[in-house]
Scaffold this motif. Structure first.
Motif, PDB file in Angstrom:
ATOM      1  N   ASP A 182       0.820  -1.224   0.041  1.00  0.00           N
ATOM      2  CA  ASP A 182       0.071   0.042  -0.023  1.00  0.00           C
ATOM      3  C   ASP A 182       0.847   1.120   0.135  1.00  0.00           C
ATOM      4  O   ASP A 182       0.611   2.037  -0.753  1.00  0.00           O
ATOM      5  CB  ASP A 182      -0.904   0.054   1.349  1.00  0.00           C
ATOM      6  CG  ASP A 182      -2.095  -1.038   0.759  1.00  0.00           C
ATOM      7  OD1 ASP A 182      -2.220  -1.343  -0.007  1.00  0.00           O
ATOM      8  OD2 ASP A 182      -2.649  -1.386   2.109  1.00  0.00           O
ATOM      9  N   LYS A 183       1.970   1.409   0.781  1.00  0.00           N
ATOM     10  CA  LYS A 183       2.692   2.531   0.788  1.00  0.00           C
ATOM     11  C   LYS A 183       3.597   2.354  -0.606  1.00  0.00           C
ATOM     12  O   LYS A 183       3.794   3.491  -0.934  1.00  0.00           O
ATOM     13  CB  LYS A 183       3.725   2.205   2.224  1.00  0.00           C
ATOM     14  CG  LYS A 183       2.859   2.565   3.175  1.00  0.00           C
ATOM     15  CD  LYS A 183       3.956   2.450   4.734  1.00  0.00           C
ATOM     16  CE  LYS A 183       3.174   2.655   5.914  1.00  0.00           C
ATOM     17  NZ  LYS A 183       3.754   2.716   7.097  1.00  0.00           N
ATOM     18  N   ALA A 184       3.894   1.280  -1.253  1.00  0.00           N
ATOM     19  CA  ALA A 184       4.629   1.509  -2.245  1.00  0.00           C
ATOM     20  C   ALA A 184       3.823   2.171  -3.426  1.00  0.00           C
ATOM     21  O   ALA A 184       4.258   3.086  -3.996  1.00  0.00           O
ATOM     22  CB  ALA A 184       5.081   0.238  -2.759  1.00  0.00           C
ATOM     23  N   ASN A 185       2.312   1.827  -3.418  1.00  0.00           N
ATOM     24  CA  ASN A 185       1.535   2.294  -4.414  1.00  0.00           C
ATOM     25  C   ASN A 185       1.453   3.885  -4.166  1.00  0.00           C
ATOM     26  O   ASN A 185       1.503   4.500  -4.972  1.00  0.00           O
ATOM     27  CB  ASN A 185       0.218   1.594  -4.358  1.00  0.00           C
ATOM     28  CG  ASN A 185       0.388   0.302  -4.779  1.00  0.00           C
ATOM     29  OD1 ASN A 185       1.317  -0.176  -5.765  1.00  0.00           O
ATOM     30  ND2 ASN A 185      -0.695  -0.444  -4.241  1.00  0.00           N
ATOM     31  N   PHE A 186       1.587   4.333  -2.948  1.00  0.00           N
ATOM     32  CA  PHE A 186       1.326   5.725  -2.389  1.00  0.00           C
ATOM     33  C   PHE A 186       2.538   6.654  -2.927  1.00  0.00           C
ATOM     34  O   PHE A 186       2.167   7.563  -3.405  1.00  0.00           O
ATOM     35  CB  PHE A 186       1.239   5.563  -0.912  1.00  0.00           C
ATOM     36  CG  PHE A 186       1.077   7.055  -0.138  1.00  0.00           C
ATOM     37  CD1 PHE A 186       0.220   7.886  -0.789  1.00  0.00           C
ATOM     38  CD2 PHE A 186       2.083   7.540   0.654  1.00  0.00           C
ATOM     39  CE1 PHE A 186      -0.056   9.213  -0.097  1.00  0.00           C
ATOM     40  CE2 PHE A 186       1.949   8.815   1.242  1.00  0.00           C
ATOM     41  CZ  PHE A 186       0.963   9.463   0.739  1.00  0.00           C
ATOM     42  N   VAL A 187       3.510   5.963  -2.545  1.00  0.00           N
ATOM     43  CA  VAL A 187       4.761   6.682  -2.917  1.00  0.00           C
ATOM     44  C   VAL A 187       5.049   6.898  -4.426  1.00  0.00           C
ATOM     45  O   VAL A 187       5.566   7.836  -5.118  1.00  0.00           O
ATOM     46  CB  VAL A 187       6.048   6.352  -2.321  1.00  0.00           C
ATOM     47  CG1 VAL A 187       6.038   6.370  -0.922  1.00  0.00           C
ATOM     48  CG2 VAL A 187       6.543   4.988  -2.739  1.00  0.00           C
ATOM     49  N   LYS A 188       4.756   5.855  -5.035  1.00  0.00           N
ATOM     50  CA  LYS A 188       4.709   5.851  -6.698  1.00  0.00           C
ATOM     51  C   LYS A 188       3.821   6.996  -7.293  1.00  0.00           C
ATOM     52  O   LYS A 188       3.995   7.574  -8.188  1.00  0.00           O
ATOM     53  CB  LYS A 188       4.295   4.428  -7.286  1.00  0.00           C
ATOM     54  CG  LYS A 188       5.338   3.281  -7.003  1.00  0.00           C
ATOM     55  CD  LYS A 188       4.734   1.896  -7.736  1.00  0.00           C
ATOM     56  CE  LYS A 188       6.030   1.020  -7.397  1.00  0.00           C
ATOM     57  NZ  LYS A 188       5.380  -0.220  -7.640  1.00  0.00           N
ATOM     58  N   GLN A 189       2.519   7.050  -6.630  1.00  0.00           N
ATOM     59  CA  GLN A 189       1.751   8.218  -6.926  1.00  0.00           C
ATOM     60  C   GLN A 189       2.421   9.599  -6.789  1.00  0.00           C
ATOM     61  O   GLN A 189       2.073  10.646  -7.457  1.00  0.00           O
ATOM     62  CB  GLN A 189       0.551   8.217  -6.331  1.00  0.00           C
ATOM     63  CG  GLN A 189      -0.545   6.894  -6.920  1.00  0.00           C
ATOM     64  CD  GLN A 189      -1.509   6.671  -5.757  1.00  0.00           C
ATOM     65  OE1 GLN A 189      -1.963   7.520  -5.073  1.00  0.00           O
ATOM     66  NE2 GLN A 189      -2.385   5.570  -5.946  1.00  0.00           N
ATOM     67  N   LEU A 190       3.213   9.631  -5.869  1.00  0.00           N
ATOM     68  CA  LEU A 190       3.841  10.970  -5.398  1.00  0.00           C
ATOM     69  C   LEU A 190       5.088  11.226  -6.419  1.00  0.00           C
ATOM     70  O   LEU A 190       5.768  12.180  -6.356  1.00  0.00           O
ATOM     71  CB  LEU A 190       4.490  10.916  -4.032  1.00  0.00           C
ATOM     72  CG  LEU A 190       3.352  10.869  -2.986  1.00  0.00           C
ATOM     73  CD1 LEU A 190       4.112  10.739  -1.545  1.00  0.00           C
ATOM     74  CD2 LEU A 190       2.386  11.936  -3.088  1.00  0.00           C
ATOM     75  N   GLY A 191       5.598  10.167  -7.132  1.00  0.00           N
ATOM     76  CA  GLY A 191       6.486  10.451  -8.266  1.00  0.00           C
ATOM     77  C   GLY A 191       7.976   9.588  -7.871  1.00  0.00           C
ATOM     78  O   GLY A 191       8.861   9.906  -8.640  1.00  0.00           O
ATOM     79  N   ALA A 192       7.944   8.806  -7.034  1.00  0.00           N
ATOM     80  CA  ALA A 192       9.326   7.764  -6.537  1.00  0.00           C
ATOM     81  C   ALA A 192       9.605   7.114  -7.808  1.00  0.00           C
ATOM     82  O   ALA A 192       8.697   6.423  -8.561  1.00  0.00           O
ATOM     83  CB  ALA A 192       8.854   7.099  -5.296  1.00  0.00           C
ATOM     84  N   ASP A 193      10.709   7.212  -8.072  1.00  0.00           N
ATOM     85  CA  ASP A 193      11.181   6.397  -9.234  1.00  0.00           C
ATOM     86  C   ASP A 193      11.550   5.115  -9.034  1.00  0.00           C
ATOM     87  O   ASP A 193      11.504   4.178  -9.785  1.00  0.00           O
ATOM     88  CB  ASP A 193      12.527   7.201  -9.802  1.00  0.00           C
ATOM     89  CG  ASP A 193      12.272   8.646 -10.369  1.00  0.00           C
ATOM     90  OD1 ASP A 193      11.613   8.678 -11.446  1.00  0.00           O
ATOM     91  OD2 ASP A 193      12.655   9.479  -9.782  1.00  0.00           O
ATOM     92  N   GLU A 194      12.117   4.819  -7.656  1.00  0.00           N
ATOM     93  CA  GLU A 194      12.498   3.450  -7.242  1.00  0.00           C
ATOM     94  C   GLU A 194      11.888   3.159  -5.713  1.00  0.00           C
ATOM     95  O   GLU A 194      12.170   4.070  -4.906  1.00  0.00           O
ATOM     96  CB  GLU A 194      14.040   3.350  -7.230  1.00  0.00           C
ATOM     97  CG  GLU A 194      14.662   2.016  -6.798  1.00  0.00           C
ATOM     98  CD  GLU A 194      14.525   1.041  -7.851  1.00  0.00           C
ATOM     99  OE1 GLU A 194      14.894  -0.183  -7.509  1.00  0.00           O
ATOM    100  OE2 GLU A 194      14.095   1.244  -8.993  1.00  0.00           O
ATOM    101  N   VAL A 195      11.265   2.014  -5.619  1.00  0.00           N
ATOM    102  CA  VAL A 195      10.526   1.659  -4.117  1.00  0.00           C
ATOM    103  C   VAL A 195      11.453   0.363  -3.882  1.00  0.00           C
ATOM    104  O   VAL A 195      11.519  -0.601  -4.364  1.00  0.00           O
ATOM    105  CB  VAL A 195       9.226   1.455  -4.449  1.00  0.00           C
ATOM    106  CG1 VAL A 195       8.462   1.186  -2.947  1.00  0.00           C
ATOM    107  CG2 VAL A 195       8.562   2.603  -5.012  1.00  0.00           C
ATOM    108  N   ILE A 196      11.969   0.721  -2.570  1.00  0.00           N
ATOM    109  CA  ILE A 196      12.636  -0.377  -1.836  1.00  0.00           C
ATOM    110  C   ILE A 196      11.733  -0.798  -0.745  1.00  0.00           C
ATOM    111  O   ILE A 196      11.598   0.065   0.267  1.00  0.00           O
ATOM    112  CB  ILE A 196      14.191   0.260  -1.499  1.00  0.00           C
ATOM    113  CG1 ILE A 196      14.720   0.718  -2.564  1.00  0.00           C
ATOM    114  CG2 ILE A 196      14.966  -0.726  -0.625  1.00  0.00           C
ATOM    115  CD1 ILE A 196      16.090   1.640  -2.150  1.00  0.00           C
ATOM    116  N   PHE A 197      11.732  -2.149  -0.657  1.00  0.00           N
ATOM    117  CA  PHE A 197      10.729  -2.866   0.624  1.00  0.00           C
ATOM    118  C   PHE A 197      12.005  -3.088   1.312  1.00  0.00           C
ATOM    119  O   PHE A 197      12.644  -4.148   1.452  1.00  0.00           O
ATOM    120  CB  PHE A 197      10.074  -4.063  -0.157  1.00  0.00           C
ATOM    121  CG  PHE A 197       9.014  -3.727  -0.884  1.00  0.00           C
ATOM    122  CD1 PHE A 197       7.917  -3.449  -0.284  1.00  0.00           C
ATOM    123  CD2 PHE A 197       9.104  -3.611  -2.176  1.00  0.00           C
ATOM    124  CE1 PHE A 197       6.593  -2.997  -0.861  1.00  0.00           C
ATOM    125  CE2 PHE A 197       8.038  -3.245  -2.926  1.00  0.00           C
ATOM    126  CZ  PHE A 197       6.698  -3.071  -2.284  1.00  0.00           C
TER     127      PHE A 197
END
Length: 335
Positions: A182-197
């Motif tokens: 859920d947080k990954a989807n949220f930060v992608k909507q904000l423009g994050a280019d790379e998401v690290i779990f």
């Protein structure tokens, strides 16, 4: 007026709703009496509640640095605002000047910005401290430049979610750590280019892979503790790391020294604590620029929970779970 008083240091239950004297009469020369509609809640509020404010001799205290509301009255020397104007600001709440868990407050017009017209009072009240913190950390301490690579820890949090957007507005590339889909989807909507779990992945290796082994130009630590020094190898040689927490006494500095990292410490409360008027005015200018971006649709403030003023203790219990997306806000009236 109604206000939430911190009667002693301790658990959230020390926060009690009470009737207190309205602070607005008389209004100082350059001061505004503001009818507060909403107040943002920040981790600093819970820390002060737990351990005591910066001014323990001045108790009980009203917490809350962030506020948004409507100007009710102005001092004789006020030039920028009139009764009826909507404003937002970060001032008070550290134990000396009254905070914003209240129906009214007084604040100098020099430290205030017009509220963004396109958002609610709740969203406006959630914004000031995190906007100023992220702005100073990225733009001033970290000297972020266009096309640079930045790693932002806890990108779905209060500071993190605006830091992602400010970095993108600067033209930077953003990697961020999150703990859930859920947080990954949220930060992608904000423009994050790379998401690290970060729970499943070594964030240092992920950052190095993302930058072809070089490391990021700037790392922004919003978590503290071991996360701070564990981030050192993720930053390129001669790069920057900025933290909003005090480095732990057990911090291992060797990697930072070997990589010639520039260490930045960010505490946006310094002007308030030290009475630095120029710094507080600078904060007001930051909020003016951010209001423009908000109204242009370039910057969003995410409010995940709203509580009525009398439920401040419940709001504190929620923020202390440490897993909130965005911000929590207290409402004094219908927004």
């Amino acid at each position: 007026m109604k206000a939430v008083l911190m009667t002693a240091a301790g658990s959230p239950d020390v926060l009690q709703i009470q009737e207190v004297t309205n602070p607005g009469v008389p209004v100082g020369n350059t001061e505004l009496l503001v009818r507060l509609v909403a107040a943002g809640i920040n981790p600093i509020d819970t820390k002060l509640r737990q351990r005591g404010t910066f001014y323990p001799e001045q108790m009980p205290a009203i917490l809350g640095c962030d506020g948004a509301g409507v100007v009710e009255a102005v001092g004789a020397g006020v030039q920028r605002f009139r009764p009826g104007d909507a404003v937002y600001f970060c001032y008070g709440g550290l134990g000396a000047h009254q905070g914003n868990y209240a129906e009214y407050t007084v604040v100098d017009e020099r430290f205030v910005a017009p509220k963004p017209a396109s958002v609610s009072f709740a969203e406006a009240a959630a914004a000031p401290l995190v906007l100023i913190t992220a702005w100073e950390a990225l733009y001033e301490r970290g000297r972020l430049e266009p096309k640079e690579n930045v790693l932002i820890h806890a990108g779905a949090g209060g500071v993190g979610h605006v830091a992602i957007q400010l970095a993108k507005l600067k033209g930077a590339n953003v990697a961020t750590t999150v703990g859930s889909e859920d947080k990954a989807n949220f930060v992608k909507q904000l423009g994050a280019d790379e998401v690290i779990f970060y729970k499943q992945t070594d964030f240092v290796q992920a950052a190095l892979d993302w930058t072809a082994g070089e490391g990021v130009d700037l790392a922004f630590d919003t978590i503290g503790g071991e996360t701070f020094h564990k981030t050192f190898p993720a930053v390129r040689i001669y790069g920057d790391i900025v933290t909003i927490l005090e480095p732990d006494a057990k911090t291992v500095w060797k990697t930072a020294r070997m990589r010639n990292l520039r260490i930045g410490l960010e505490l946006m409360l310094t002007p308030m604590l030290q009475g630095i008027v120029e710094g507080l005015q600078h904060h007001g200018k930051i909020l003016e620029q951010c209001a423009t971006w908000i109204d242009e649709g370039k910057l969003k403030i995410h409010v995940s929970h709203k509580f009525p003023l009398e439920e401040a203790a419940k709001a504190h219990k929620l923020i202390e779970t440490g897993s909130i997306t965005g911000k929590i806000v207290l409402l004094m009236s219908d927004d």
